[in-house]
Motif scaffolding. Structure first.
Motif, short mmCIF file in Angstrom:
data_model
loop_
_atom_site.label_atom_id
_atom_site.label_comp_id
_atom_site.label_asym_id
_atom_site.label_seq_id
_atom_site.Cartn_x
_atom_site.Cartn_y
_atom_site.Cartn_z
N GLU A 667 41.18 17.10 -4.71
CA GLU A 667 40.94 15.82 -4.02
C GLU A 667 39.50 15.67 -3.54
O GLU A 667 39.04 14.56 -3.29
CB GLU A 667 41.90 15.64 -2.85
N LYS A 670 37.78 13.40 -5.97
CA LYS A 670 38.41 12.11 -6.29
C LYS A 670 38.09 11.03 -5.28
O LYS A 670 38.66 9.94 -5.33
CB LYS A 670 39.94 12.31 -6.38
N THR A 672 39.05 10.71 -2.27
CA THR A 672 40.26 10.36 -1.54
C THR A 672 40.23 11.05 -0.18
O THR A 672 39.47 11.99 0.03
CB THR A 672 41.52 10.80 -2.31
#
Length: 781
Positions: A667, A670, A672
């Motif tokens: 993550e 990404k 996020t």
């Protein structure tokens, strides 16, 4: 023989001559009970002529035990090393010859390690270092019961021998051989022999006769050989993997040996050596020097060590319906290529179909089109890749669309000297003067610009510091809340003896060993050395993260110094170093039960940070280097400079990438929100390294074992977890399986699938059952 080669090379058909252990001269007899020392006399046992010696020699920062040629007055040419894969020993070690025929190495802790073991368990009357370069143990009948010629490493002397060159750590030495004598049908009664004239000869062990015809003399192209009194020949597998013959002539003036002279080599082209370049790279010559270049779609593992090989420079896309997503890949081609390994697919087809077939095949990393219709497909990584001008093959490589075809022909990467005045009429003095004036003006402009920039940067830093001190005041933290001691800079400078003994170095500064209370209390002082803003952020992050925390598995912050622009943090001293030192550098690894206990300690520390603090803390940089061991070998989490604090009711936050490559959760890449599950992923990687006592990425092992997580999952699925344990250590099978399952759950791509640290602690303690983990999707990368 001296040290481990960069390219490990083995010699097959090993044996030695019966006359190797000839009776020694009486003056060279070494009695049982004799000792050798690395730095004090005696440090070695010489042969009667003084041309060879056995004993301690310098290896890096320590010492090794071996045999060497005495060249000149102070040079040593190592020809044999005992237990050469072991790390060097300390300068206060002792080597003893026992009556049981064993050479025992006693280290500084008094622990014994066998350097030479008498497998016959016979009584040893004496030992001797012979002028042939052979070290021999004798019984009371003057019969040799052990000799170093029976255990050659990378050098053959004029009485010992053997054959065949191939890279180490390969499953089949004969199929991976890149040079050999070519006499595979001779049988086991023959062996290789280096005679006194410098010829490498195949010898019949039954009759003792040398087969000195062109068929059985290896280095027949070596001319001018012949016996010469005092000359010593040695054949060596050098560090580059080539087999070479050297001679050492005797200096008539002083009787010493002269430096070696190269007489013959097995291979002329270094690129013909398998394994000279690592995985996914190929060898090519530039100015007669070998270069390792990456194949299309890959980049160097380490730009400073190009021989280590290359890794993909793109991310794989998951297959759809059993076929590759062709919109995300394209094929790049190179001519005149060949590589090793066994292809998984062979077919007759057209060249265009060969390329297309590989593009659509999820398993295919490269295809080779040979002749006019023969296509073979290979999975990555590729081994023993070489470019031959006489080959007409076309190689196709699958690359990510983002990489394009920028690496189609990496010979273009070789720097070519450029004339700075190219295109200028060198006969025109006027043009040359103009070029020089323009160049000089440009240099003056650059210097002025640098001076002005430096002045303003200095002013900006000063203003930044003033602003920070005005705004921060008391660092934004009340000392009474932190209960930390405030030190002066000079006090910590005295405590560390002027910051003399460095314990380690991080991204924001170094850590030094110190002592308080007249040396009674040891401390570790972290001195921040980055720019003002970065150093201040690191300082405040660490203060906020662990200033109010206190747990037995967290390194305790004792105090700080914030005098002027200097920022220092004072911690408790951890006497047994880091977990990384234990797993990757130490001569011995912690026992299995100790490794399980360390895993539980780290898990409890993370549980405290995630769930038991007033405000949850994400450490963001869990790795073995940040796990320290105290005097009782308790594991404690350290280095909170990258930590992220959450609000009491907050579970996720946005932040830039923090941490260390190889331990980062997916993550992070990404964009996020990040939660405490990012630490769980990093802990899972550390857990795998604890199980296997090796790094997550290691290019020195077999291709299938390079990525630790991928190898562990394959062993788990095939029920072969015993392969993960170093040195065949006896471990509890249930405990091993639990550790692996917990680690595989922790490194799942989806944060929601990863367990909480509370669940991890309960699973590691065997309190709760562990279900079978799925395969993380990143395993195929």
């Amino acid at each position: 023989m001296a040290s481990i080669s960069v390219i490990g090379v083995c010699l097959l058909c090993l044996c030695s001559l019966s006359e190797g252990a000839q009776q020694p001269h009486n003056s060279s007899q070494i009695a049982p009970g004799s000792f050798l020392f690395p730095l004090t006399h005696p440090s070695s046992w010489p042969s009667p002529s003084g041309k060879f010696a056995f004993g301690f020699y310098q290896q890096g920062s320590g010492f090794a035990v071996g045999i060497w040629l005495v060249v000149g007055t102070d040079q040593k040419t190592i020809v044999w090393t005992a237990n050469r894969d072991d790390p060097p020993v300390a300068s206060n070690s002792v080597l003893q010859l026992t009556r049981h025929g064993e050479l025992v190495l006693i280290n500084e802790q008094g622990q014994k390690k066998f350097i030479i073991s008498n497998s016959n368990n016979a009584f040893v009357s004496f030992a001797s270092m012979l002028d042939s370069g052979n070290f021999v143990l004798y019984n009371e009948k003057f019969q040799g019961i052990w000799e170093s010629f029976n255990l050659p490493t990378d050098t053959i002397l004029s009485d010992d021998g053997n054959l065949l060159l191939y890279p180490a750590n390969t499953e089949s030495g004969t199929t991976d051989a890149y040079w050999g004598f070519g006499a595979s049908n001779l049988g086991i009664k023959y062996h290789l022999y280096l005679d006194a004239t410098g010829l490498l000869v195949i010898t019949n062990t039954t009759t003792g006769k040398d087969l000195k015809n062109d068929e059985h003399v290896i280095n027949y192209e070596f001319e001018g050989h012949g016996y010469k009194n005092g000359t010593i020949y040695r054949a060596t597998v050098d560090v580059d993997g080539n087999f070479r013959l050297y001679s050492h002539d005797s200096d008539d003036e002083n009787g010493k040996l002269k430096p070696s002279v190269l007489k013959w080599s097995a291979l002329i082209d270094p690129c013909d050596i398998y394994g000279f370049c690592g995985l996914n790279s190929y060898c090519t010559l530039y100015d007669d020097q070998p270069n390792c270049l990456c194949l299309p779609g890959s980049k160097y593992v380490d730009m400073d060590r190009t021989m280590l090989g290359c890794l993909r420079n793109y991310s794989e896309v998951e297959c759809q319906g059993g076929k590759e997503n062709t919109t995300r890949y394209q094929m790049s081609n190179m001519s005149n290529m060949m590589w090793g390994g066994i292809p998984y697919s062979e077919a007759e087809t057209l060249m265009e179909e060969c390329s297309k077939s590989c593009l659509e095949d999820c398993n295919c990393g490269a295809a080779l089109f040979q002749g006019d219709r023969y296509c073979t497909k290979q999975a990555l990584p590729l081994i023993y890749v070489r470019r031959y001008e006489e080959e007409t093959n076309i190689a196709f490589f699958k690359v990510g669309m983002s990489t394009g075809t920028e690496s189609n022909n990496q010979t273009d990467q070789i720097p070519i000297p450029v004339n700075p005045l190219m295109g200028v009429d060198n006969t025109s003095k006027k043009v040359i003067v103009q070029v020089l004036v323009i160049t000089l003006g440009f240099i003056i402009f650059i210097c002025v610009a640098i001076a002005i920039s430096g002045f303003y940067i200095f002013k900006i830093r000063v203003l930044s510091y003033k602003r920070l001190t005005e705004v921060n005041g008391n660092l934004g933290l009340a000392d009474e809340e932190l209960a930390l001691r405030v030190f002066s800079y000079n006090e910590l400078k005295r405590a560390t003896n002027g910051f003399k003994q460095e314990l380690g170095k991080g991204s924001f500064g170094a850590v030094y060993k110190g002592a308080l209370n007249k040396g009674k209390k040891l401390i570790a002082v972290k001195r921040l050395e980055k720019l003002v803003e970065e150093g201040e952020k690191e300082f405040r992050a660490e203060m906020q993260a662990i200033g109010r925390t206190h747990h037995k598995n967290l390194v305790r912050l004792l105090g700080y110094s914030a005098q002027d622009s200097k920022r220092l943090l004072v911690y408790e001293y951890m006497s047994n170093g880091s977990l990384a030192d234990l797993l990757f550098k130490a001569e011995w690894h912690p026992a299995w039960d100790e490794r399980v206990r360390i895993a539980v300690d780290v898990a409890r520390g993370l549980l405290y940070l995630h769930e038991e603090c007033k405000s949850p803390i994400i450490h963001c940089d869990i790795k073995p280097q940040n796990i320290l061991m105290d005097e009782f070998w308790n594991a404690k989490i350290s280095d909170f400079g990258l930590a992220k604090l959450l609000m009491p009711d907050q579970t996720r936050t946005f932040t830039g990438i923090r941490g260390t490559r190889g331990y980062l959760a997916p993550e992070w890449h990404k964009n996020t929100p990040i939660s405490v599950k990012a630490d769980v992923y990093s802990f899972g990687v550390v857990l795998l390294e604890l199980v296997c006592c090796r790094r997550n990425l290691d290019v020195s092992v077999r291709a299938e074992e390079i990525m630790l997580s991928t190898w562990v999952y394959k062993c788990f699925v095939s029920r072969e977890l015993h392969k993960l344990i170093v040195g065949g250590e006896e471990v509890n099978k249930k405990s091993l399986e639990n550790m692996v399952k917990v680690a595989l759950w922790c490194i799942q791509d989806e944060p929601a699938l990863r367990p909480s640290m509370k669940s991890v602690v309960l699973m590691l303690q065997g309190i709760t059952d562990i279900s079978i983990p799925p395969c993380p999707t990143t395993m195929s990368m």
